[in-house]
Design an enzyme around this catalytic site. Structure first.
Site, short mmCIF file in Angstrom:
data_model
loop_
_atom_site.label_atom_id
_atom_site.label_comp_id
_atom_site.label_asym_id
_atom_site.label_seq_id
_atom_site.Cartn_x
_atom_site.Cartn_y
_atom_site.Cartn_z
N ASP A 56 0.83 -1.20 0.00
CA ASP A 56 0.00 0.00 0.00
C ASP A 56 0.86 1.25 0.00
OD1 ASP A 56 0.97 -0.30 2.64
OD2 ASP A 56 -0.95 -1.07 3.36
N ASN A 70 -8.01 -3.17 14.26
CA ASN A 70 -9.39 -3.40 13.84
C ASN A 70 -9.49 -4.53 12.82
OD1 ASN A 70 -8.33 -2.20 11.56
ND2 ASN A 70 -9.73 -0.45 11.54
N HIS A 102 -7.60 -4.86 10.05
CA HIS A 102 -7.29 -4.55 8.66
C HIS A 102 -6.02 -5.25 8.19
CE1 HIS A 102 -3.99 -1.63 9.27
NE2 HIS A 102 -4.71 -1.07 10.23
N GLU A 154 -9.89 -1.73 5.38
CA GLU A 154 -10.56 -1.47 6.64
C GLU A 154 -11.80 -2.35 6.78
OE1 GLU A 154 -9.09 0.25 8.74
OE2 GLU A 154 -8.02 1.94 7.87
#
Length: 255
Positions: A63, A132, A134, A139
């Site tokens: 990313d 979380n 990811h 996400e």
């Protein structure tokens, strides 16, 4: 799924590097998927100690932030240049990072997805996991078959990444990320996780339902996953169907 539990966070890098070294020795032109972040970065320092000829290895980053100027020290292009390309003596021409400064980020994302397919896909994809759940910047709510695309970062992810910037306001709002579907096409997924603060989400990813609410749960859909976790991160894991847990201790964790 193989799960290696090691005594310390530093040992996760050593064990993961040993797995990568074996792949590179058997395939000198291997395609690696490289990740940044607190858990994956120690892998590259440990891999450098293996003194491999990596001149033919190719690498694709997971990313990149959208909107940072070229050369920004916290852009993933710069982190990969410092921590991966330079440390491992890779040919810079063989290392790709999404173009977060492109005039058309969506087109750059599609081109990046096509470039990965164009080299025959990734042999081993290195991964970390967020608090979380990811993977990369996918996400919660990301489609399980998503492709490389522009994504909006959640506030929690921006807060977690603020430690790398002078002020929280400097953390970009958007990124280009490989999609979960793109990640699942790699032939081998190598997840590295450290710390008690990741114990709950790691257990949810590996032992809970496969759901877009926990993007990391897509690991359960892949035929070849290796997890390397320190004891704190692995503390809530329950060995499930198809999972083989191995505890690595002493010198074996530092090879």
């Amino acid at each position: 799924m193989e799960i290696f539990v090691v005594p310390t966070a530093s040992a996760t890098g050593s064990v993961a590097a040993g797995i990568l070294a074996a792949v590179i020795r058997s395939k000198p032109d291997a395609v690696l998927g490289v990740a940044t972040g607190g858990s994956p970065l120690p892998i590259y320092a440990a891999l450098a100690n293996h003194r491999l000829d990596m001149s033919s290895v190719r690498a694709f980053a997971l990313d990149e932030y959208v909107g940072l100027p070229a050369g920004h020290p916290e852009s993933y292009a710069e982190v990969v240049r410092r921590e991966v390309t330079g440390r491992l003596h890779l040919d810079p021409a063989n290392v790709a990072v999404p173009d977060g400064s492109a005039a058309d980020p969506e087109a750059a994302a599609a081109d990046y997805d096509a470039a990965i397919a164009g080299v025959g896909g990734v042999d081993v994809q290195i991964l970390g996991i967020g608090h979380n759940g990811h993977l990369a910047f996918n996400e919660p709510g990301s489609a399980l078959d998503s492709r490389t695309r522009v994504e909006v970062l959640t506030e929690r992810t921006r807060e977690a990444n603020a430690r790398y910037f002078s002020t929280p306001e400097e953390v970009p709002l958007r990124c280009i990320t490989q999609g979960l579907g793109t990640i699942l096409e790699a032939r081998h997924l190598l997840l590295v996780v450290n710390g008690a603060d990741k114990a709950g989400i790691l257990a949810a990813a590996l032992n809970g339902p496969v759901t877009a609410d926990c993007p990391g749960s897509v690991l359960q859909l892949h035929p070849h996953v290796t997890v390397v976790a320190d004891e704190a991160a692995a503390s809530q894991l329950a060995q499930g169907s198809g999972q083989v847990a191995v505890r690595v201790s002493g010198a074996a964790a530092s090879v």
